[in-house]
Design an enzyme around this catalytic site. Structure first.
Site, PDB file in Angstrom:
ATOM      1  N   SER A 102     -29.231 107.829 -32.382  1.00 23.03           N
ATOM      2  CA  SER A 102     -28.425 107.021 -33.288  1.00 23.03           C
ATOM      3  C   SER A 102     -27.645 107.883 -34.285  1.00 23.03           C
ATOM      4  O   SER A 102     -26.795 108.668 -33.913  1.00 23.03           O
ATOM      5  CB  SER A 102     -29.326 106.007 -34.003  1.00 23.03           C
ATOM      6  OG  SER A 102     -28.589 105.044 -34.690  1.00 23.03           O
ATOM      7  N   ASP A 243     -21.533 104.842 -35.791  1.00 22.19           N
ATOM      8  CA  ASP A 243     -22.482 105.955 -35.738  1.00 22.19           C
ATOM      9  C   ASP A 243     -22.552 106.472 -34.311  1.00 22.19           C
ATOM     10  O   ASP A 243     -21.787 106.048 -33.442  1.00 22.19           O
ATOM     11  CB  ASP A 243     -23.855 105.545 -36.279  1.00 22.19           C
ATOM     12  CG  ASP A 243     -24.587 104.581 -35.364  1.00 22.19           C
ATOM     13  OD1 ASP A 243     -23.919 103.903 -34.566  1.00 22.19           O
ATOM     14  OD2 ASP A 243     -25.827 104.489 -35.440  1.00 22.19           O
ATOM     15  N   ASP A 245     -24.357 106.142 -31.653  1.00 20.11           N
ATOM     16  CA  ASP A 245     -24.489 105.267 -30.484  1.00 20.11           C
ATOM     17  C   ASP A 245     -23.789 103.929 -30.676  1.00 20.11           C
ATOM     18  O   ASP A 245     -23.919 103.026 -29.853  1.00 20.11           O
ATOM     19  CB  ASP A 245     -25.960 105.061 -30.113  1.00 20.11           C
ATOM     20  CG  ASP A 245     -26.729 104.263 -31.158  1.00 20.11           C
ATOM     21  OD1 ASP A 245     -26.321 104.259 -32.335  1.00 20.11           O
ATOM     22  OD2 ASP A 245     -27.742 103.635 -30.799  1.00 20.11           O
ATOM     23  N   ASP A 247     -24.110 101.367 -32.625  1.00 24.59           N
ATOM     24  CA  ASP A 247     -24.764 100.090 -32.903  1.00 24.59           C
ATOM     25  C   ASP A 247     -24.730  99.749 -34.391  1.00 24.59           C
ATOM     26  O   ASP A 247     -25.291  98.735 -34.813  1.00 24.59           O
ATOM     27  CB  ASP A 247     -26.201 100.068 -32.372  1.00 24.59           C
ATOM     28  CG  ASP A 247     -27.129 101.045 -33.083  1.00 24.59           C
ATOM     29  OD1 ASP A 247     -26.637 101.875 -33.882  1.00 24.59           O
ATOM     30  OD2 ASP A 247     -28.348 100.994 -32.819  1.00 24.59           O
TER      31      ASP A 247
END
Length: 450
Positions: A102, A243, A245, A247
């Site tokens: 992440s 960010d 990834d 999400d």
């Protein structure tokens, strides 16, 4: 039961250091594949990743594990976490995997797992996987004739792009908007700019040149300074910071000011309530969301349901109580009408829809409430259980009594790092700073003495 591998968002750690080693990744593939190997059909798993250098290593290890367990592996390459969740369902797979840490730096990596319904796994299923990881997995290996196949899947970016575009109301386009977007040199570096451009926006992109080691490096939602500068430089109407990834999302308004997840949830909740799209007569957020958000919703007859930290727990509460908006202050926004997990790009599109419909600036649309002064500090720990110490517990009780009805105190261990997080909020900033500093000192003294 104490978790041995899983934290609040899957398994995470420093790459090539236990538990984030190829050996464990392969074993997770075997264990998870075993648990989801149900029925007589050909079992399948989708595996996506972000742009970290270690993604190649872990991807191959997980492919080995899943195929050894008898599952066919569909390899997606770099793609956002919400796309993995969506493709798990649309490709009728038994399990989905996102290899990502992440917002963490490139040295870290992680494994996020999704069930066939596209939702992150429950604590109970994660516990089953952990139990298997502690055992000899040879008995779980598929017979020679049943070993799975692996192949890379083309066209998955296009599928997610079309999915994201369809979440924007049909009567709304992004024509006339200049949008600066920071992809954090991460998983959305191809798809996010494409979605905005295809919807009609004038798009300026940064953070779209990943090299394996620059993900989240001085860019993205956790480091928005570069995007703030770009918004000013190109006179953009809005900045969107994702960010690694994709999400989570942070918005930068036309003046360069940061808009966090609490404000974004307020915008979406108010907009959806007006259009009668909002379910549950409120939203779900975590204990870390600002008291100002709770007051804003209460004044409008809406509720704020709080959960422990982790978007997985937000989603669980949403599903149990029929909410369709939830998220975290950090920018995880979950809109269950459109997806099963946080989706930074889809959340940003809802903000853009509100901007276009009202004809107002982003700063006017997104400043829905005045945040209560809030301070969060971390104490790094190397072991022990400082929160169980009598001195620490007394200091916490005293602080809670002092805040009473004028504020809140949240103290918790991080689920992804060896930290104790201390957060306090209230109307008196000086009081909040003193309380947090005193608690930090008490916890630090106990840790040092131990």
């Amino acid at each position: 039961m104490k978790r041995r591998y899983f934290g609040t968002d899957g398994i995470r750690g420093q790459s090539n250091v236990f538990p984030m080693t190829p050996d464990l990744a392969m074993r997770v593939g075997i264990a998870a594949g075993t648990i989801f190997r149900r029925g007589n059909h050909r079992h399948r798993v989708v595996i996506g990743k972000d742009t970290r250098l270690s993604g190649y290593m872990l991807e191959n290890a997980m492919v080995a594990g899943f195929t050894a367990a008898g599952l066919d592996a569909f390899i997606l390459g770099p793609i956002p976490t919400p796309a993995v969740a969506m493709l798990t369902r649309s490709l009728r797979c038994d399990i989905g995997v996102m290899i990502s840490a992440s917002h963490n730096p490139y040295e870290d990596n992680g494994i996020k797992l999704f069930g066939p319904d596209g939702y992150k796994l429950s604590d109970d299923i994660e516990a089953e996987i952990e139990d298997l990881l502690e055992k000899d997995l040879n008995a779980q290996l598929a017979k020679s004739d049943d070993i799975g196949r692996a192949k890379r899947v083309d066209g998955v970016h296009d599928r997610y792009i079309e999915h994201a575009k369809r979440t924007l109301p049909r009567d709304v386009t992004l024509q006339g908007l200049r949008i600066a977007i920071d992809c954090a040199n991460g998983a959305a570096y191809k798809v996010a700019p494409a979605v905005l451009w295809e919807l009609g926006a004038d798009v300026v992109t940064i953070g779209n040149e990943p090299n394996g080691t620059n993900i989240n490096l001085n860019c993205g939602s956790t480091s928005p300074v570069a995007l703030q500068k770009k918004v000013d430089e190109v006179r953009a109407d809005i900045g969107i910071a994702l960010d690694g990834d994709a999400d989570r999302v942070i918005i930068i308004d036309e003046n360069g000011s940061i808009v966090d997840g609490d404000q974004l949830m307020a915008v979406i909740a108010e907009s959806w309530a007006e259009s009668q799209q909002l379910r549950g007569n409120g939203i779900v957020a975590t204990v870390m969301s600002n008291l100002g958000l709770e007051r804003f919703l209460d004044e409008r007859g809406m509720a704020l349901a709080r959960t422990k930290v982790g978007d997985r727990y937000v989603v669980e509460h949403m599903r149990q109580h029929n909410y369709n908006v939830g998220g975290e202050q950090s920018g995880h926004i979950v809109l269950s009408d459109y997806g099963t997990t946080g989706d930074g790009l889809v959340a940003a599109l809802q903000i853009l829809a509100a901007v276009k419909r009202t004809g107002r600036t982003v700063s006017e649309v997104c400043r829905r409430f005045e945040p209560v002064p809030q301070l969060l500090r971390n104490v790094r720990i190397s072991g022990g259980k400082p929160l169980e110490d009598i001195q620490v517990q007394k200091a916490i009780a005293d602080a809670e009594a002092e805040l009473a009805k004028t504020g809140r105190l949240v103290i918790r261990p991080s689920g992804t790092e060896p930290l104790i997080r201390v957060m306090a909020e209230g109307d008196d900033r000086a009081q909040i700073e003193r309380i947090v500093n005193e608690l930090i000192g008490t916890i630090s003294n106990v840790r040092t003495a131990a």
